[in-house]
Each structure stands twice: as C-alpha cells, then as structure tokens.
Design a protein around this motif. Structure first.
Motif, PDB file in Angstrom:
ATOM      1  N   ALA A 187       2.000   4.661  -3.703  1.00  0.00           N
ATOM      2  CA  ALA A 187       2.334   3.399  -4.147  1.00  0.00           C
ATOM      3  C   ALA A 187       3.247   2.735  -2.997  1.00  0.00           C
ATOM      4  CB  ALA A 187       3.357   3.509  -5.534  1.00  0.00           C
ATOM      5  N   GLN A 188       3.960   3.326  -2.529  1.00  0.00           N
ATOM      6  CA  GLN A 188       4.837   2.621  -1.093  1.00  0.00           C
ATOM      7  C   GLN A 188       3.947   2.485  -0.134  1.00  0.00           C
ATOM      8  OE1 GLN A 188       7.820   5.405  -0.138  1.00  0.00           O
ATOM      9  NE2 GLN A 188       8.931   5.419  -2.153  1.00  0.00           N
ATOM     10  N   ASN A 238       2.409  10.631  -5.785  1.00  0.00           N
ATOM     11  CA  ASN A 238       1.990   9.303  -6.133  1.00  0.00           C
ATOM     12  C   ASN A 238       2.832   8.141  -5.822  1.00  0.00           C
ATOM     13  OD1 ASN A 238      -0.370  10.141  -7.501  1.00  0.00           O
ATOM     14  ND2 ASN A 238       0.785  10.723  -9.519  1.00  0.00           N
ATOM     15  N   ASN A 239       4.416   8.482  -5.901  1.00  0.00           N
ATOM     16  CA  ASN A 239       5.220   7.358  -5.221  1.00  0.00           C
ATOM     17  C   ASN A 239       4.952   7.156  -3.667  1.00  0.00           C
ATOM     18  OD1 ASN A 239       6.524   7.498  -7.575  1.00  0.00           O
ATOM     19  ND2 ASN A 239       7.942   9.041  -7.066  1.00  0.00           N
ATOM     20  N   VAL A 277       0.729   1.542  -0.478  1.00  0.00           N
ATOM     21  CA  VAL A 277       0.026   0.358  -0.862  1.00  0.00           C
ATOM     22  C   VAL A 277       0.879  -0.983  -0.758  1.00  0.00           C
ATOM     23  CG1 VAL A 277      -1.173  -0.742  -2.747  1.00  0.00           C
ATOM     24  CG2 VAL A 277      -1.374   1.769  -2.355  1.00  0.00           C
ATOM     25  N   ASP A 278       2.163  -0.968  -1.166  1.00  0.00           N
ATOM     26  CA  ASP A 278       2.818  -2.128  -1.185  1.00  0.00           C
ATOM     27  C   ASP A 278       3.137  -2.377   0.074  1.00  0.00           C
ATOM     28  OD1 ASP A 278       3.170  -2.287  -3.907  1.00  0.00           O
ATOM     29  OD2 ASP A 278       4.986  -1.032  -3.840  1.00  0.00           O
TER      30      ASP A 278
END
Length: 421
Positions: free
Chosen positions: A110-111, A106-107, A113-114
C-alpha cells in the motif's frame, strides 16, 4: 388641327446615391471589434486545445508509469518476491517462513502504491507547469505581434499628425486595408487636412495679395511726399506736415511688411540650407550698430559657430528683431546688449540679453502677442509696430525650435532661442 404638345416629363430619379453607401448587413462589417474578437477568441481556443492536448499526453504518460507492476515473482516455488520500486518488500520469503507477516507485506505494498501515485502526480504537475510557461511565452509573443499589426494604422496616423503639427499640411495618411474604424478615422482626418490646407492657403493668399495691394499705394504716397519735400520753395508748415505724413507712411509700410513676414513664417520651412547662427547674429549686429551707438548702447558677446538647417533670411530676421528690441528698450545711459551663439546639448542656441526697464514675469507672455507691448494693449510709440517678437516666435516654430524669455535681475530681458541642429 394642331396637336397640343405633351408636357415635359420629369427626369427619372437617379439610382445612384452619391453619399457613402451603407452596408446591407452592418454587423458583418469587418470592424476592429469583430476582428479583435475573432483574433483573441481564436488565440484562446488554440491555446486551450494545445494545453488540453499536452495535459492529455502527460496524463497518459503518468498513467502508463503508474501501471507498472510493483513487484514480480522471482520464484514461484517457495514464493520468492522481488521489487525494484519498493525496497521494503524486497525479501526472500517462502510460504512456510514467518520472516515477514502478511499484514506487513500488505502495508508495504500500500505504501508503495501511494508513493508511486505521488511520483506520477508530481511529474504531471511539473511538466504541466513547464508546458504552461512555454505556452504563455508563445501567447505573449504572438499577442504582441498581432497587437502591433492591428495597431500599426494608429502609428501611421500618429506620424502623419506629428508631421502636420509641424505645419506640413500637405501630408496625408491614405490608409488602405479593411473598411474598419481606423480607416474611417484616417479618411476623416484626411478630409479635415484637405479643408485645413485650403483654408490656410486661402488665408496666406489673401494676406499676400492684401499686403501687395497695400504696398503699392503706400509706395506712391511715399514718392509723392518725397517729391514735395524736395521742393525748396515749399512753406515750412507744409514741409512739417509732409515729414509727419512720411513718418506715418513709413510706419504703415513696416506694418505691412511685418504682416507679410508673419504670414510667411507660419509655414513649415520646405527648402532648408545650412545656416550659421554666428554669421546671422553678426550681420544683425552690423545692421543695428549705428542705432546702438546713437542710443549709447554697447553690443558685446561671444558668437561661436552653430550651424542649423533652415532659411537664412528668416533666421536673420530672428536675430535682427531681438537686437532691435534689445537696443530700443534699454536704459538711457550705459546700456548694453549681449549676443551669444553656441551649441548646447545638441541644439543651437541664440542668446540675447540686455539692460532695460524692469519687466514683470506675468507680462512676458503678452510680449509675444501681435500688436502688444509692455503695459499697453496696442502699439503707441515709435519703437516699432508690435510684431517683432511675434515674428521671432513664429519663425522659431517654423524651424522646429522655440524661444524662452525671462526677466533679468536689475531690469531688461534674457531671450533664448533654441533650434535643432
């Protein structure tokens, strides 16, 4: 019974006002303020619409890029995940393997996506700056062209004013176009030029007529005096009085001729012909050579060819007046006058220097005023009528040139006349 005639009726009032008609709605007049407001307001509006459209397209493209899936399922059986944009989640993992934990997975998402959002924003910013730069260049070019078009009447007014400054009062602006402030200014300027031309023409006509009317009785007086002086039996006292009156009459004739020449030289020279200043100066030297010898003044100098466009008679008057002043206002013994002509920095130069009394620098400007002489308010000697340098300056200005006078060390003056080639 006779009927009494009816009294005459007053004529009807005119319905047409000869004065300038005022517009019904003055705020609808196409003034420069309204035109500039509409022009620049429209330019800002068009530029804003273009910039908004470009930003909209770039944002749509960025959103389309940002909506691409971060990863794709390569193999459903066993849940094998593959990603081209996020190498961190490229793996071969199954549901039962513990190679990558769920939190790390998940991390990593998220990275990614950013990172993808930042890339999209950077692309949007860079492309927006390029679009803004292009619009700025187009806006400046369009604004420069429009400003030149709006201000072009001012250039026409300036060129006409510059031509009028050269004493060409026949020029007119005759500006056409909308009835705005510039056209009103041009029409007012034309009216002023018309009145000035009439005034100058009337003045020159008066000077010419007055000079002609004055020359006629002076010529008659000179003839009568010469006839009486030619009588050998006339008494000595009468002959002395006649010579005095003849000298006074000659001085009056010179004054009238000087006034007439000064009035002529105030005009712009319309008919111009090639004139060599060296030839003009040589002719002036020949005319004053006898007077210079009588006063013990030596004339020297180098006269190189310097051809200008102008009136030969008036240019010869410049050299003659300067030489006459240089000879008459000189030292009693061993005096000299230097006359040079040459081309300097693309202009023709007539240089006249002489020995003579010391002239203070603050007296130079007074020498060019009519009827002024050094240290005297009015003319009072037999050296001239006080119009020589005034005529020189007027003729030089009529030819587009100027004259500069400087005191010479040890006494005398240095006169420098510069004329365009």
């Amino acid at each position: 019974m006779a009927t009494t005639p009816a009294p005459p009726q007053a004529p009807p009032k005119p319905t047409w006002d000869p004065r300038r008609q005022q517009p019904v709605l003055p705020w609808l007049r196409p003034t420069i303020r309204i035109r500039l407001t509409l022009l620049y307001g429209g330019m800002f509006l068009i530029a804003g619409i273009l910039l908004l459209s470009i930003i909209y397209l770039l944002a749509a493209q960025a959103i389309s890029t940002g909506n691409q899936p971060l990863f794709k399922i390569v193999k459903y059986d066993g849940l094998q995940v593959s990603s081209d944009n996020c190498p961190a989640i490229n793996m071969a993992a199954t549901a039962n393997s513990n190679t990558v934990s769920l939190q790390d997975f998940n991390n990593a998402i998220a990275q990614c996506v950013d990172h993808q959002r930042q890339v999209a924003l950077d692309n949007l910013l860079s492309r927006s700056l390029l679009a803004l730069l292009g619009l700025a260049v187009i806006a400046f070019a369009f604004g420069y062209a429009m400003a030149g078009r709006v201000l072009s009447p001012l250039g026409r007014i300036t060129r006409t004013a510059r031509a009028v400054a050269g004493s060409d009062l026949s020029r007119r602006i005759e500006l056409d176009g909308p009835d705005d402030e510039l056209k009103e200014l041009a029409d007012t300027f034309d009216d002023m030029l018309e009145r000035l031309q009439r005034a100058f023409t009337a003045q020159q006509r008066f000077v010419g007529n007055a000079s002609h009317e004055l020359r006629t009785p002076l010529a008659i007086n000179r003839t009568l005096l010469e006839v009486h002086l030619s009588d050998p039996g006339a008494p000595v006292e009468l002959q002395q009085l006649g010579r005095t009156l003849l000298a006074t009459n000659e001085r009056s004739e010179q004054l009238v001729e000087g006034l007439l020449l000064l009035a002529r030289s105030d005009n712009q020279i319309v008919e111009r012909k090639p004139v060599d200043l060296a030839e003009v100066a040589s002719q002036a030297v020949d005319q004053v050579h006898a007077e210079a010898e009588a006063k013990g003044v030596t004339i020297r100098g180098v006269r190189k060819p310097a051809v200008v466009q102008g009136n030969g008679v008036l240019l010869e008057r410049i050299a003659l007046n300067l030489l006459q002043n240089a000879v008459r206002y000189n030292v009693p013994e061993d005096g000299w006058v230097e006359v040079n002509t040459e081309i300097q920095h693309g202009q023709a130069v007539l240089y006249v220097a002489n020995t003579g009394p010391v002239v203070p620098a603050y007296e130079i400007d007074n020498l060019f005023e009519p009827f002024r002489r050094l240290r005297t308010e009015r003319t009072g000697s037999d050296k001239g009528v006080g119009l020589g340098l005034s005529i020189v300056r007027s003729v030089a200005r009529a030819h587009g040139g100027h004259i500069v006078a400087q005191p010479r060390e040890g006494g005398g003056l240095v006169m420098r006349v510069t004329l365009p080639v």
